[in-house]
Write an enzyme that holds these catalytic residues in place. Sequence first.
Site, mmCIF file in Angstrom:
data_model
loop_
_atom_site.group_PDB
_atom_site.id
_atom_site.type_symbol
_atom_site.label_atom_id
_atom_site.label_comp_id
_atom_site.label_asym_id
_atom_site.label_seq_id
_atom_site.Cartn_x
_atom_site.Cartn_y
_atom_site.Cartn_z
ATOM 1 N N HIS A 135 9.760 -5.458 -5.230
ATOM 2 C CA HIS A 135 9.164 -4.858 -6.432
ATOM 3 C C HIS A 135 9.472 -5.722 -7.655
ATOM 4 O O HIS A 135 8.609 -5.968 -8.491
ATOM 5 C CB HIS A 135 9.737 -3.457 -6.690
ATOM 6 N N LYS A 148 7.045 12.745 -0.281
ATOM 7 C CA LYS A 148 8.178 11.985 0.259
ATOM 8 C C LYS A 148 9.459 12.735 -0.080
ATOM 9 O O LYS A 148 9.512 13.455 -1.072
ATOM 10 C CB LYS A 148 8.217 10.585 -0.359
ATOM 11 N N ARG A 182 1.814 -7.256 0.444
ATOM 12 C CA ARG A 182 2.873 -7.907 1.219
ATOM 13 C C ARG A 182 2.324 -8.620 2.443
ATOM 14 O O ARG A 182 2.744 -9.699 2.788
ATOM 15 C CB ARG A 182 3.909 -6.869 1.658
ATOM 16 N N SER A 219 11.157 0.162 0.881
ATOM 17 C CA SER A 219 12.325 0.948 0.458
ATOM 18 C C SER A 219 12.933 1.680 1.646
ATOM 19 O O SER A 219 14.156 1.780 1.769
ATOM 20 C CB SER A 219 11.911 1.939 -0.633
HETATM 21 N N1 COA Z 1 8.032 -5.229 -2.276
HETATM 22 C C1 COA Z 1 8.742 -4.414 -1.515
HETATM 23 N N2 COA Z 1 8.343 -3.223 -1.094
HETATM 24 C C2 COA Z 1 7.145 -2.823 -1.465
HETATM 25 C C3 COA Z 1 6.311 -3.610 -2.269
HETATM 26 C C4 COA Z 1 6.800 -4.864 -2.678
HETATM 27 N N3 COA Z 1 6.098 -5.680 -3.441
HETATM 28 N N4 COA Z 1 5.181 -2.949 -2.469
HETATM 29 C C5 COA Z 1 5.285 -1.792 -1.823
HETATM 30 N N5 COA Z 1 6.471 -1.723 -1.220
HETATM 31 C C6 COA Z 1 6.972 -0.633 -0.375
HETATM 32 C C7 COA Z 1 7.398 0.554 -1.176
HETATM 33 O O1 COA Z 1 8.788 0.513 -1.475
HETATM 34 C C8 COA Z 1 7.066 1.691 -0.261
HETATM 35 O O2 COA Z 1 8.127 1.891 0.644
HETATM 36 P P1 COA Z 1 8.422 3.341 1.253
HETATM 37 O O3 COA Z 1 7.128 3.858 1.814
HETATM 38 O O4 COA Z 1 9.418 3.030 2.269
HETATM 39 O O5 COA Z 1 8.932 4.166 0.093
HETATM 40 C C9 COA Z 1 5.889 1.206 0.574
HETATM 41 O O6 COA Z 1 5.926 -0.198 0.458
HETATM 42 C C10 COA Z 1 4.587 1.723 0.104
HETATM 43 O O7 COA Z 1 4.445 1.358 -1.255
HETATM 44 P P2 COA Z 1 3.306 1.944 -2.146
HETATM 45 O O8 COA Z 1 2.011 1.856 -1.436
HETATM 46 O O9 COA Z 1 3.413 1.317 -3.483
HETATM 47 O O10 COA Z 1 3.651 3.475 -2.158
HETATM 48 P P3 COA Z 1 4.366 4.226 -3.240
HETATM 49 O O11 COA Z 1 4.688 5.583 -2.712
HETATM 50 O O12 COA Z 1 5.513 3.439 -3.762
HETATM 51 O O13 COA Z 1 3.235 4.349 -4.402
HETATM 52 C C11 COA Z 1 1.085 5.095 -5.382
HETATM 53 C C12 COA Z 1 1.921 4.817 -4.125
HETATM 54 C C13 COA Z 1 1.929 5.656 -6.504
HETATM 55 C C14 COA Z 1 0.472 3.837 -5.886
HETATM 56 C C15 COA Z 1 -0.026 6.069 -4.941
HETATM 57 O O14 COA Z 1 0.537 7.072 -4.133
HETATM 58 C C16 COA Z 1 -0.729 6.753 -6.097
HETATM 59 O O15 COA Z 1 -1.495 6.144 -6.806
HETATM 60 N N6 COA Z 1 -0.446 8.032 -6.274
HETATM 61 C C17 COA Z 1 -1.051 8.842 -7.347
HETATM 62 C C18 COA Z 1 -2.110 9.805 -6.784
HETATM 63 C C19 COA Z 1 -3.465 9.181 -6.790
HETATM 64 O O16 COA Z 1 -3.987 8.739 -7.806
HETATM 65 N N7 COA Z 1 -4.090 9.172 -5.597
HETATM 66 C C20 COA Z 1 -5.386 8.602 -5.424
HETATM 67 C C21 COA Z 1 -5.269 7.121 -5.218
HETATM 68 S S1 COA Z 1 -6.814 6.470 -4.712
#
Ligand code: COA
Length: 160
Positions: A17, A41, A90, A128
């Site tokens: 991140h 979550k 990623r 994570s």
């Molecule tokens: N480096 C390391 N880890 C990374 C990463 C990076 N660059 N990018 C993502 N990850 C990891 C995250 O830590 C996460 O791990 P986890 O699942 O073990 O916690 C996983 O990859 C998934 O990441 P991400 O897709 O970013 O999920 P998130 O839960 O952190 O965030 C949102 C997701 C917030 C972007 C999305 O749920 C959202 O937009 N929510 C709002 C509701 C909404 O608008 N929905 C409609 C969307 S179309």
Amino acid sequence: MIRAIYPGSFDPVTFGHLDIIKRSASVVDELVIGVLVNSSKDPMFSLEERVEMLKEVTSDLDNVRMVSFEGLLVDFARQEGASVIIRGLRAITDFEYELQMAQTNRILEPTIDTMFLTTGLEFSYISSTIVKEVAQLNGDISHFVPHDVLKRIKEKQPNK
Ligand code: COA
């Protein structure tokens, strides 16, 4: 003035991140890290703890701030006056989901675009959840998270 949102759960923030945060903060005027209140979550860290950790690890970046949000990402972006959503890719496995999100968000709010950065190769395998699992099994997580985050994970596991 370009203001961007970098959304996520950050439970906890990892070097992967941080790589995206630093690189995107260097190309936009202001970066708002949107910390998701995610009821689907079961987080290790409270929202406040996740925000605090992000503040600690980005203290050297003066155009970055943290804001928690719930609900639709595009509503949050609109509320913050952001025109760009930053996402990290990623691996190819991230692509389909990210494409779906970006297309949906663009239909919901055509004035907000998603920009993708490829996560540094050395962090392309981190999540994570993996970091927490390695820590729970007493593995060395110093390669994956900043020192402050490592300390906080250890505090959550006092008997390790
Ligand atoms: N480096 C390391 N880890 C990374 C990463 C990076 N660059 N990018 C993502 N990850 C990891 C995250 O830590 C996460 O791990 P986890 O699942 O073990 O916690 C996983 O990859 C998934 O990441 P991400 O897709 O970013 O999920 P998130 O839960 O952190 O965030 C949102 C997701 C917030 C972007 C999305 O749920 C959202 O937009 N929510 C709002 C509701 C909404 O608008 N929905 C409609 C969307 S179309």
